[in-house]
Design an enzyme around this catalytic site. Sequence first.
Site, PDB file in Angstrom:
ATOM      1  N   GLY A  29      28.017  27.782 -12.018  1.00  0.00           N
ATOM      2  CA  GLY A  29      28.903  29.072 -11.838  1.00  0.00           C
ATOM      3  C   GLY A  29      29.675  29.116 -10.615  1.00  0.00           C
ATOM      4  O   GLY A  29      29.020  28.885  -9.533  1.00  0.00           O
ATOM      5  N   ARG A  78      29.050  23.503 -16.583  1.00  0.00           N
ATOM      6  CA  ARG A  78      27.550  23.204 -16.892  1.00  0.00           C
ATOM      7  C   ARG A  78      27.761  21.993 -17.870  1.00  0.00           C
ATOM      8  O   ARG A  78      28.499  21.823 -18.605  1.00  0.00           O
ATOM      9  CB  ARG A  78      27.035  24.497 -17.602  1.00  0.00           C
ATOM     10  CG  ARG A  78      27.490  25.823 -17.292  1.00  0.00           C
ATOM     11  CD  ARG A  78      26.466  26.647 -16.664  1.00  0.00           C
ATOM     12  NE  ARG A  78      26.777  27.896 -16.127  1.00  0.00           N
ATOM     13  CZ  ARG A  78      26.588  28.683 -15.360  1.00  0.00           C
ATOM     14  NH1 ARG A  78      25.590  28.113 -14.485  1.00  0.00           N
ATOM     15  NH2 ARG A  78      26.915  29.947 -15.112  1.00  0.00           N
ATOM     16  N   GLY A 123      24.388  25.909  -7.390  1.00  0.00           N
ATOM     17  CA  GLY A 123      23.269  26.567  -7.189  1.00  0.00           C
ATOM     18  C   GLY A 123      21.940  25.885  -7.491  1.00  0.00           C
ATOM     19  O   GLY A 123      22.082  24.640  -7.384  1.00  0.00           O
ATOM     20  N   ASP A 124      20.980  26.549  -7.918  1.00  0.00           N
ATOM     21  CA  ASP A 124      19.721  25.840  -7.908  1.00  0.00           C
ATOM     22  C   ASP A 124      19.685  24.921  -8.831  1.00  0.00           C
ATOM     23  O   ASP A 124      18.992  23.748  -9.077  1.00  0.00           O
ATOM     24  CB  ASP A 124      18.401  26.620  -7.895  1.00  0.00           C
ATOM     25  CG  ASP A 124      18.564  27.710  -8.887  1.00  0.00           C
ATOM     26  OD1 ASP A 124      19.467  27.747  -9.696  1.00  0.00           O
ATOM     27  OD2 ASP A 124      17.344  28.350  -9.288  1.00  0.00           O
ATOM     28  N   THR A 158      27.036  30.289  -4.915  1.00  0.00           N
ATOM     29  CA  THR A 158      26.714  31.083  -6.321  1.00  0.00           C
ATOM     30  C   THR A 158      26.713  32.718  -5.803  1.00  0.00           C
ATOM     31  O   THR A 158      26.377  32.907  -4.560  1.00  0.00           O
ATOM     32  CB  THR A 158      25.236  30.542  -6.764  1.00  0.00           C
ATOM     33  OG1 THR A 158      25.010  31.831  -7.734  1.00  0.00           O
ATOM     34  CG2 THR A 158      24.318  30.657  -5.824  1.00  0.00           C
ATOM     35  N   ILE A 159      27.244  33.281  -6.567  1.00  0.00           N
ATOM     36  CA  ILE A 159      27.360  34.765  -6.156  1.00  0.00           C
ATOM     37  C   ILE A 159      25.958  35.514  -6.375  1.00  0.00           C
ATOM     38  O   ILE A 159      25.935  36.516  -5.762  1.00  0.00           O
ATOM     39  CB  ILE A 159      28.298  35.701  -7.234  1.00  0.00           C
ATOM     40  CG1 ILE A 159      27.762  35.645  -8.605  1.00  0.00           C
ATOM     41  CG2 ILE A 159      29.737  35.064  -7.072  1.00  0.00           C
ATOM     42  CD1 ILE A 159      28.579  36.639  -9.365  1.00  0.00           C
ATOM     43  N   ASP A 160      25.013  34.839  -6.834  1.00  0.00           N
ATOM     44  CA  ASP A 160      23.826  35.548  -6.988  1.00  0.00           C
ATOM     45  C   ASP A 160      22.762  35.799  -5.821  1.00  0.00           C
ATOM     46  O   ASP A 160      21.857  36.625  -5.924  1.00  0.00           O
ATOM     47  CB  ASP A 160      22.922  34.813  -8.060  1.00  0.00           C
ATOM     48  CG  ASP A 160      23.490  34.808  -9.527  1.00  0.00           C
ATOM     49  OD1 ASP A 160      24.433  35.611  -9.662  1.00  0.00           O
ATOM     50  OD2 ASP A 160      23.125  34.075 -10.322  1.00  0.00           O
ATOM     51  N   ASP A 169      20.264  34.130  -4.748  1.00  0.00           N
ATOM     52  CA  ASP A 169      19.076  33.816  -5.095  1.00  0.00           C
ATOM     53  C   ASP A 169      18.476  32.649  -4.626  1.00  0.00           C
ATOM     54  O   ASP A 169      17.240  32.224  -4.968  1.00  0.00           O
ATOM     55  CB  ASP A 169      18.848  33.901  -6.505  1.00  0.00           C
ATOM     56  CG  ASP A 169      19.524  33.140  -7.464  1.00  0.00           C
ATOM     57  OD1 ASP A 169      20.433  32.439  -7.034  1.00  0.00           O
ATOM     58  OD2 ASP A 169      19.109  33.057  -8.468  1.00  0.00           O
ATOM     59  N   ARG A 216      33.462  55.977  -9.837  1.00  0.00           N
ATOM     60  CA  ARG A 216      32.839  57.307  -9.209  1.00  0.00           C
ATOM     61  C   ARG A 216      33.812  58.297  -9.399  1.00  0.00           C
ATOM     62  O   ARG A 216      33.496  59.724  -9.704  1.00  0.00           O
ATOM     63  CB  ARG A 216      32.240  56.927  -7.769  1.00  0.00           C
ATOM     64  CG  ARG A 216      31.813  58.275  -7.181  1.00  0.00           C
ATOM     65  CD  ARG A 216      30.553  58.952  -7.660  1.00  0.00           C
ATOM     66  NE  ARG A 216      29.229  58.452  -7.186  1.00  0.00           N
ATOM     67  CZ  ARG A 216      27.968  58.544  -7.244  1.00  0.00           C
ATOM     68  NH1 ARG A 216      27.815  59.337  -8.193  1.00  0.00           N
ATOM     69  NH2 ARG A 216      26.741  58.037  -6.772  1.00  0.00           N
ATOM     70  N   MET A 235      26.416  41.357 -12.572  1.00  0.00           N
ATOM     71  CA  MET A 235      26.042  40.045 -12.593  1.00  0.00           C
ATOM     72  C   MET A 235      24.534  39.992 -11.831  1.00  0.00           C
ATOM     73  O   MET A 235      24.274  40.574 -11.016  1.00  0.00           O
ATOM     74  CB  MET A 235      26.846  38.831 -12.141  1.00  0.00           C
ATOM     75  CG  MET A 235      27.830  38.759 -13.499  1.00  0.00           C
ATOM     76  SD  MET A 235      28.527  37.190 -12.919  1.00  0.00           S
ATOM     77  CE  MET A 235      29.306  36.815 -14.762  1.00  0.00           C
ATOM     78  N   GLY A 236      23.655  39.045 -12.190  1.00  0.00           N
ATOM     79  CA  GLY A 236      22.336  38.721 -11.872  1.00  0.00           C
ATOM     80  C   GLY A 236      21.536  38.565 -13.016  1.00  0.00           C
ATOM     81  O   GLY A 236      20.706  39.460 -13.167  1.00  0.00           O
ATOM     82  N   ARG A 237      21.335  37.213 -13.563  1.00  0.00           N
ATOM     83  CA  ARG A 237      20.665  37.024 -14.786  1.00  0.00           C
ATOM     84  C   ARG A 237      19.102  37.132 -14.191  1.00  0.00           C
ATOM     85  O   ARG A 237      18.292  37.406 -14.825  1.00  0.00           O
ATOM     86  CB  ARG A 237      20.710  35.621 -15.302  1.00  0.00           C
ATOM     87  CG  ARG A 237      20.422  35.638 -16.767  1.00  0.00           C
ATOM     88  CD  ARG A 237      21.425  34.486 -17.576  1.00  0.00           C
ATOM     89  NE  ARG A 237      21.910  33.431 -16.517  1.00  0.00           N
ATOM     90  CZ  ARG A 237      23.113  32.686 -16.934  1.00  0.00           C
ATOM     91  NH1 ARG A 237      23.558  32.971 -18.111  1.00  0.00           N
ATOM     92  NH2 ARG A 237      23.275  31.658 -16.361  1.00  0.00           N
ATOM     93  N   LYS A 240      24.313  67.619  -9.730  1.00  0.00           N
ATOM     94  CA  LYS A 240      25.348  66.589  -9.183  1.00  0.00           C
ATOM     95  C   LYS A 240      26.108  66.361 -10.139  1.00  0.00           C
ATOM     96  O   LYS A 240      26.182  66.558 -11.373  1.00  0.00           O
ATOM     97  CB  LYS A 240      24.296  65.367  -9.307  1.00  0.00           C
ATOM     98  CG  LYS A 240      23.653  65.100  -7.983  1.00  0.00           C
ATOM     99  CD  LYS A 240      23.144  63.558  -8.063  1.00  0.00           C
ATOM    100  CE  LYS A 240      22.309  63.474  -6.589  1.00  0.00           C
ATOM    101  NZ  LYS A 240      22.817  62.057  -5.908  1.00  0.00           N
ATOM    102  N   SER A 252      28.047  63.571 -11.007  1.00  0.00           N
ATOM    103  CA  SER A 252      28.242  62.290 -11.744  1.00  0.00           C
ATOM    104  C   SER A 252      27.000  61.503 -11.376  1.00  0.00           C
ATOM    105  O   SER A 252      26.281  61.955 -10.427  1.00  0.00           O
ATOM    106  CB  SER A 252      29.345  61.586 -11.123  1.00  0.00           C
ATOM    107  OG  SER A 252      29.236  61.350  -9.885  1.00  0.00           O
TER     108      SER A 252
END
Length: 329
Positions: A17, A78, A108-109, A132-134, A136, A161, A176-178, A220, A222
Amino acid sequence: MRTRKNIRRIGVLTSGGDSPGMNAAIRAVVRTAIYNNLEVVGIMRGYSGLLSKQFMSMQSHSVSKIISQGGTMLKSSRCPEFKNPEVRKVAYENLQESCIDALVVIGGDGSFRGANLLFKEFGLPVVGVPGTIDNDIYGTDFTIGFDTAINTAVSAVDKLRDTADSHNLIFFVEVMGRDAGFIALNTSIATGAEATLVPEIHTDIDKLCSYMELDRRKNKTSSIIIVAEGEDGGGAIGVAQKVKERLPNYEARVTTLGHIQRGGSPSCNDRVLASLLGHEAVNALISGRSGVMIGQMQNQVVFTPFDEACTRHNEINKKLYEISRILSL
Ligand code: ADP
Ligand code: F6P
């Protein structure tokens, strides 16, 4: 790990990615190599380009003005067939044929797993740069692209908001973040979200509903629930559906931020990190290091063997997770 090989020509590729700042890393690799009288070859589309010999000679001007651009000028892909040893042999032969004697892999990894095999099977000098944006990846405090991605997510949630407040709505916002909840957690803290669902922690729908009822009693206007795509409640759509079944009178909306988080001009932090790591990756190859990922921890450049970088993962800060709810009460 150190290998001694006379390196004259370095290949550079981006894989997996994409992430904002990959271009800044490519630029740093190219310019550092040229500064050290090495030739640089850009390999297009990650491991796919290695197989189809999509190589291009890179000069200093090839990377002019890319530092501010998102995406990757080398493109990414990929390439599942790279898991096949016969296919990797073809990749190695292509490198040899083009006299490319070392490689910088930005990704990434998963990309590092492929890089590690090239290093182990053929003794090819390879250094990995975490893009990677993750966020991790073990062996670096931050990955290239994470900072930009969370700022993109924060800016989107701030907008949500506004409209949530105007209409007394609950928003389930999927980020994101699988496999990792870094984007979700940081976005949550920074936007004052009412709840955060991450892959690392089981999603408890009853508990979530009790939070929402409490928030309603406190008047609240929202609620924002940040949902990492890989949590186990079914993603933002699945979680919203389950909450709706329990709290039919609550009006909710679902927004999936998706690939917007992967694009855009990289933040200053990502440009600086990418420049440093790209530069040091070339220095590492010159000094004989290989089979490692380069990272930055506590302001120091560190090297982590691929074996470790591919098997271990950065952990989210559980304390931050706890305080995110306390601060939104
Ligand atoms: P990321 O690098 O962002 O984690 P992926 O997991 O999709 O992204 O990996 C990118 C590419 O790395 C894959 O498409 C494949 O070409 C290569 N790769 C991933 N895992 C392996 C593996 N076990 N063996 C060889 N190559 C791999
Ligand atoms: O690894 C980066 C990432 O953006 C993940 O957060 C996400 O799960 C995945 O890539 C999406 O990849 P694709 O666009 O191939 O579905």
